[in-house]
Design an enzyme around this catalytic site. Structure first.
Site, short mmCIF file in Angstrom:
data_model
loop_
_atom_site.label_atom_id
_atom_site.label_comp_id
_atom_site.label_asym_id
_atom_site.label_seq_id
_atom_site.Cartn_x
_atom_site.Cartn_y
_atom_site.Cartn_z
N LYS B 79 0.86 -1.20 0.00
CA LYS B 79 0.00 0.00 0.00
C LYS B 79 0.89 1.24 0.00
CE LYS B 79 -3.99 1.87 2.57
NZ LYS B 79 -4.87 1.66 3.74
N SER B 154 -9.78 1.56 2.75
CA SER B 154 -8.90 2.33 1.92
C SER B 154 -7.82 1.49 1.22
CB SER B 154 -8.22 3.41 2.76
OG SER B 154 -7.36 2.82 3.72
N SER B 178 -10.01 -0.71 7.01
CA SER B 178 -9.38 -0.54 5.69
C SER B 178 -8.66 -1.75 5.13
CB SER B 178 -8.41 0.65 5.72
OG SER B 178 -9.14 1.85 5.67
#
Lengths: 489, 515
Positions: B79, B154, B178
């Site tokens: 990420k 997210s 997330s």
């Protein structure tokens, strides 16, 4: 002269702690490195970095708080104080807000010249926080160029906030001197104001006498004072200015927002700093990146044990054990632990605290000053100096000549005995002295007449003549003999 | 079968046995990325050359019989909020568009030490703020099961790339759901560890007291393997916990005996989609068939979770994001244009005789702050900065932040009481399957509610895992969430593995993944 008001002063002191590394990262705290060379991703606030508390800094802070007679919280935490400024890279300063690690202490101050009574100045709180970086504004040729040095960012600072307990500029200065001395004795800070390791802000107002009683005037915060002397002068100036403003406006505390003024050391005045439109809201909240700190009884007692003998106790000991006056103990203790140790050894060897104190304060300290050295670099050991003091005590040499011997001892490294021998100094027999006096009296009838008519100072002439004949004569004793003989005529 | 369909555990076995090389494997994933990422848009950057070089180096070391790390030769996607030294780390934000950190996050250092092949950085909601990955400043990621739908967020890129066979494993972060929510919506396995289990050093902070890094993978077994590498105490993170890391991968296949599974009464109320509820109840029945006992429990303060979260997270975010001010790094507004604009405004005002207004214009520093931040942050980030700044302001702190902290403690207490009766809590990850791109962008409140079942674990600091337990009629994955007491990641993984050995939901692939 009594003034129609009382001055009320409280001081906020920021002290850089003498740690090797910063409060929340491992960068060096050393002063004077080229800009931005003592920085890392943590102290420049890079994304993703996290603070880790420096235990040594906390230990030093704890030691200081204990020495300031503060209560130590068993639970303390870190808070973020938020504001924007280019030298504050994270946009917040890690500080302590509602649960400082220490609170409610005191520091006793006194004046060796007794211009005010001894008193305890309350300490509201002492807390740890990180320093910001340094901004340098260069506005040459309208370029308005600002530079930021983050070497200082993250250096551990201890903020010590006093109660508004000081009643004069002199007391404010005494508080600062005593605080600095304490911190120096504790070894927690070098307290160098020029390098910014000790910084002072003051809050001042007046309680003015009026027919309806005392009335408090608005509080003013004074910044930018770069020496203790500056604090003293700024406080004197402010007190006078406050009273003038009072007479013109009769403004009371609360009538106007708190004002911040800066001290101008050249012009000897304070100037109003630009007013912030709204009062600042720092939006304090607990820093979620740091865990709270729990302080145990064991840590506190360990801190207490590490204190050593503090200045106040040391002064009392010198007065009680060596019979010196508060003024003298103050001078000695203020000169640092090394000099005190030197004095104590000399006093013990010579058995005369007063004599030792005089020699240390005058001759030793003057030499240190002239040579710009510390006591541990001083050439004469207490044992060597004591030999000279013994010669004085035995009447072998007078103080004036002893000074000359002292200077030669410092210059050559020779012992007192060697120097005295080289200079032909030896004790003159009492009978020899009497003989010499009788001789002089016989040869100077006019002077003798003067003495007899009450002009005792005329004896000085005879003593001068005697010293020419024999430089080893003790002038004090000589004078006594002359007066005695003349009196019997 | 195509290599990209194999689990990380199987791939590692083949790598170790010398049946495949890391270069070959990495090329397979890069090929899948090349073919399908233009549609999925899971990656912000693919490090093709570096990944291949690294794979070749590991292959060479393997041939020479030299020691290798735990993940030697396995591609892992990251990420884009984990700092990678010298490589862009953008947080999907304009303000960090050109930012290259001078250091590696602790988890990146651990992955490198484990000889993982870092294949690229994945898309996300800007600064991890969002539940659909639509808040990325650069691109919108699609759900590999239906390209018109969101992958969740997210960590949408990290979930989508694993679902699409573009990486066997990925690393995400979970502040309010997330990891778990996109894992659930994309049909992969994702674990949010207990707060403090994984170091946050180098994770660009959103909400420091809630953020936690965790693994996403195809199976519980693979998840265990990756967590084993990520977890552990870090002296650089004061909030990381100094507890030994269990050998998750060694125990993950052991089923849990006499498992007591709690079903939260409040999770099966209004708003829960019928298909999702049916799949979750079906999954619970699977556990029952495996010997688990089911218990009805209550988390009475759970209903305040979202409200509490949306005070605490924005407060911390408003503070954490203050450093993006254009002074030291990141985006700074064009200063020449700015100075010209101020001068023009001033002369206009002066000409109109408005001297007071002219005097009140921003000084250049303040204007630089304002403008850099206005240009650099997207609307959702701005919204949360404003929420947090407001809630921490004098006069509001007690009513909002302090109260939220109190509720947070009650939520944790609910869990502590519940875990006195059950070993794990089971329930849905989200109320619905993946919604359409753009469906909720104009309704922030609806968007905030996608965290309904996940935020409480972050507020309580406990761990949770999400994995597929069914599909909707429309072919969209449905996730099951398990939550465990603090530091019981092993229990979560074993329970998930138990389920996966009895079912095959986790072995389904979207059509873009070759058979």
């Amino acid at each position: 002269m009594t003034k129609p008001y009382t001055i009320i002063i409280g001081l906020e002191v920021h002290v850089q702690l003498l740690t090797r590394t910063k409060l929340f990262c491992r960068c060096s705290t050393k002063f004077g490195a080229p800009p931005n060379t003592q920085t890392c991703q943590v102290c420049i606030g890079m994304p993703g970095t996290l603070p880790v508390m420096n235990r040594e800094a906390f230990k030093l802070a704890l030691k200081t708080a204990v020495a300031l007679n503060c209560e130590i919280a068993d639970f303390t935490k870190w808070d973020r104080k938020q504001y924007y400024y280019p030298d504050l890279p994270k946009g917040y300063q890690i500080s302590q807000y509602d649960l400082p690690f220490s609170h409610d202490g005191w520091l006793e101050i006194g004046d060796p010249k007794d211009r005010f009574e001894r008193k305890k100045i309350g300490i509201i709180r002492a807390h740890l926080e990180e320093d910001a970086g340094k901004s340098m504004h260069d506005e040459v040729a309208g370029q308005a160029d600002s530079r930021i040095d983050l070497n200082r960012a993250g250096t551990p600072l201890l903020e010590i906030v006093s109660q508004p307990d000081m009643r004069s500029a002199l007391e404010a200065k005494a508080y600062l001197s005593e605080l600095k001395l304490l911190l120096t004795y504790l070894g927690v800070s070098d307290c160098n104001m020029q390098e910014g390791s000790l910084r002072v802000d003051a809050n001042i107002n007046l309680h003015v006498d009026t027919p309806e009683g005392k009335v408090a005037t608005p509080i003013v915060e004074v910044k930018n004072m770069n020496s203790f002397r500056a604090v003293e002068r700024a406080m004197e100036y402010e007190a006078g200015r406050h009273y003038q403003v009072w007479q013109q406006t009769h403004q009371r505390l609360g009538d106007v927002p708190k004002q911040t003024r800066g001290w101008d050391d050249v012009a000897n005045v304070t100037r109003g700093q630009r007013h912030k439109e709204e009062s600042s809201d720092y939006r304090y909240f607990p820093d979620p990146d740091l865990v709270p700190v729990c302080v145990s009884e064991a840590q506190i007692s360990e801190a207490r044990k590490s204190l050593g003998e503090l200045p106040a106790a040391l002064r009392t000991r010198l007065e009680n054990t060596h019979g010196i006056k508060p003024y003298d103990s103050d001078v000695l203790v203020s000169a640092g632990r090394g000099l005190v140790d030197y004095f104590v050894e000399l006093a013990e060897l010579s058995g005369d605290g007063k004599l030792a104190s005089n020699w240390v304060q005058q001759d030793v300290m003057r030499t240190l000053n002239e040579q710009k050295i510390e006591i541990d670099q001083f050439r004469l050991q207490p044992t060597q100096l004591c030999e000279l003091l013994k010669a004085i005590q035995d009447g072998q040499i007078d103080t004036g000549r002893a000074r000359e011997v002292f200077i030669e001892m410092v210059a050559s490294g020779k012992s007192a005995g060697e120097v005295m021998e080289a200079q032909g100094i030896e004790k003159v027999d009492e009978s020899e002295l009497v003989e010499l006096c009788q001789e002089l009296i016989a040869a100077n009838p006019k002077i003798v007449a003067d003495i007899r008519s009450g002009k005792q100072q005329a004896a000085g002439n005879l003593i001068g003549q005697a010293k020419k004949k024999n430089p080893n004569v003790n002038p004090g004793r000589l004078r006594e003999i002359v007066l005695d003989l003349v009196g019997k005529m | 079968m195509s290599l990209v369909r194999l689990s990380a555990t199987e791939l590692l076995a083949q790598l170790t046995a010398g049946q495949i090389t890391s270069v070959h494997l990495t090329e397979a994933y890069l090929g899948q990325i090349k073919r399908h990422d233009p549609q999925v848009k899971a990656f912000l950057r693919v490090d093709t050359q570096r990944a291949l070089d690294r794979a070749a180096e590991i292959d060479k070391r393997r041939r020479e019989g030299r020691p290798l790390g735990r993940l030697a030769g396995l591609p892992v996607a990251i990420k884009d909020l984990l700092c990678t030294q010298g490589e862009p780390t953008t947080c999907a934000s304009r303000i960090l568009e050109n930012f290259k950190p001078p250091y590696d996050a602790t988890v990146i250092a651990r992955l490198k030490a484990a000889d993982a092949v870092l294949i690229g950085k994945t898309n996300m909601d800007e600064f991890a703020m969002g539940g659909s990955t639509e808040n990325s400043a650069f691109q919108k990621t699609a759900n590999p099961w239906d390209l018109e739908r969101i992958p969740g967020g997210s960590s949408g890129g990290s979930a989508a790339c694993v679902a699409a066979g573009m990486a066997p494993m990925s690393v995400g972060s979970d502040t309010g759901g997330s990891i778990r929510q996109p894992a659930g919506l994309c049909g992969v396995t994702g674990l949010k560890p207990t707060y403090g289990r994984v170091s946050r050093y180098g994770l660009v902070a959103f909400a420091s007291s809630l953020d936690q890094i965790g693994p996403l993978a195809r199976t519980a077994e693979d998840t265990a393997l990756l967590l084993e590498v990520l977890a552990g105490h870090d002296p650089l993170d004061s909030t990381s916990v100094d507890l030994p890391v269990p050998k998750y991968s060694a125990t993950v296949k052991q089923p849990l005996k006499n498992l007591r599974l709690g079903l939260v009464r409040e999770h099966f109320g209004e708003g829960l989609d019928g298909e999702v509820e049916a799949a979750v109840r079906q999954a619970v029945a699977v556990y029952e068939s495996l010997g688990a006992t089911i218990k009805d429990i209550s988390l009475p303060h759970g209903k305040y979770g979202v409200a509490t979260y949306y005070i605490i997270a924005p407060c911390e975010a408003s503070s954490n994001l203050a450093r993006y001010d254009g002074v030291h790094y990141g985006h700074r507004t064009d200063e020449k244009k700015m100075a010209a604009a101020i001068a023009a405004q001033r002369s206009t005002l002066e000409a109109a005789g408005k001297h007071v207004e002219a005097e009140a214009l921003d000084n250049p520093l303040v204007r630089m702050y304002r403008q850099s931040r206005a240009e650099g942050f997207g609307p959702e980030v701005k919204r949360r900065i404003m929420l947090g700044t407001y809630a921490l302001s004098a006069g509001y702190y007690d009513a909002y932040y302090l109260k939220a902290l109190k509720v947070r403690r009650l939520i944790r207490r609910d869990y502590d009481q519940a875990f006195g009766q059950v070993d794990l809590i089971a329930g849905p990850v989200t109320a619905t399957t993946a919604f359409k791109l753009g469906e909720k962008v104009d309704d922030p409140l609806a968007m905030y509610l996608v965290d309904l079942y996940t935020v409480s674990a972050n507020l309580a600091g406990i761990g949770g895992i999400a994995f597929p337990c069914g599909f909707s009629e429309g072919g969209l994955p449905i996730g099951l969430q398990l939550q465990a007491p603090p530091f019981e990641e092993e229990r979560l993984l074993r329970a998930a593995c138990m389920f996966q050995r009895a079912t095959d939901w986790h072995q389904r692939w979207p059509s873009m993944v070759p058979a």
